[in-house]
Write a protein that holds these residues in place. Structure first.
Motif, PDB file in Angstrom:
ATOM      1  N   TYR A   4     111.661  50.343  33.397  1.00  0.00           N
ATOM      2  CA  TYR A   4     110.569  50.442  34.361  1.00  0.00           C
ATOM      3  C   TYR A   4     109.717  49.188  34.238  1.00  0.00           C
ATOM      4  CZ  TYR A   4     111.913  55.339  34.280  1.00  0.00           C
ATOM      5  OH  TYR A   4     112.628  56.517  34.355  1.00  0.00           O
ATOM      6  N   LEU A  29      98.148  56.134  36.221  1.00  0.00           N
ATOM      7  CA  LEU A  29      99.487  55.762  35.785  1.00  0.00           C
ATOM      8  C   LEU A  29      99.841  56.359  34.422  1.00  0.00           C
ATOM      9  CD1 LEU A  29     102.041  53.981  36.198  1.00  0.00           C
ATOM     10  CD2 LEU A  29     100.754  52.132  35.079  1.00  0.00           C
ATOM     11  N   ARG A  32     101.775  59.680  34.053  1.00  0.00           N
ATOM     12  CA  ARG A  32     103.125  59.583  34.634  1.00  0.00           C
ATOM     13  C   ARG A  32     104.071  58.886  33.660  1.00  0.00           C
ATOM     14  NH1 ARG A  32     103.209  58.228  40.884  1.00  0.00           N
ATOM     15  NH2 ARG A  32     105.266  59.087  40.514  1.00  0.00           N
ATOM     16  N   LEU A  33     103.626  57.801  33.059  1.00  0.00           N
ATOM     17  CA  LEU A  33     104.475  57.083  32.104  1.00  0.00           C
ATOM     18  C   LEU A  33     104.633  57.865  30.801  1.00  0.00           C
ATOM     19  CD1 LEU A  33     103.335  53.382  32.587  1.00  0.00           C
ATOM     20  CD2 LEU A  33     105.371  54.516  33.492  1.00  0.00           C
ATOM     21  N   LYS A  35     105.373  60.796  30.445  1.00  0.00           N
ATOM     22  CA  LYS A  35     106.472  61.756  30.583  1.00  0.00           C
ATOM     23  C   LYS A  35     107.839  61.163  30.239  1.00  0.00           C
ATOM     24  CE  LYS A  35     104.092  64.249  34.235  1.00  0.00           C
ATOM     25  NZ  LYS A  35     104.114  64.597  35.671  1.00  0.00           N
ATOM     26  N   THR A  56      97.866  53.956  28.966  1.00  0.00           N
ATOM     27  CA  THR A  56      99.140  54.636  28.691  1.00  0.00           C
ATOM     28  C   THR A  56      99.388  54.686  27.192  1.00  0.00           C
ATOM     29  OG1 THR A  56     100.119  54.002  30.806  1.00  0.00           O
ATOM     30  CG2 THR A  56     101.644  54.553  29.011  1.00  0.00           C
TER      31      THR A  56
END
Length: 73
Positions: A4, A29, A32-33, A35, A56
């Motif tokens: 990614y 963000l 989401r990252l 996960k 993150t």
């Protein structure tokens, strides 16, 4: 294997950081990252990239490897 590539959130180029909107984008963000299982994180040395990644990294309790070649040129 999945790779990614995430571009930094909305930048404040003058300060090499993020705008208020950019910080909101980075905050959205992060979950989401988070996960992505068994993720490894690499980040540019630029402040705006470091700032985007920071939320993150804090969420997942990880550190990123800073790679100079990821810096834009």
């Amino acid at each position: 294997m999945n790779i990614y590539i995430i571009r930094h959130a909305e930048p404040d180029y003058a300060r090499d950081s993020l705008t208020e909107k950019g910080w909101r984008e980075a905050k959205l963000l992060a979950p989401r990252l988070a996960k992505i299982p068994n993720a490894h994180y690499y980040v540019s040395p630029l402040g705006r990239a470091q700032d985007t990644a920071s939320l993150t990294l804090k969420t997942v309790g990880a550190e990123a490897e800073t790679l100079p070649w990821l810096r834009e040129f």
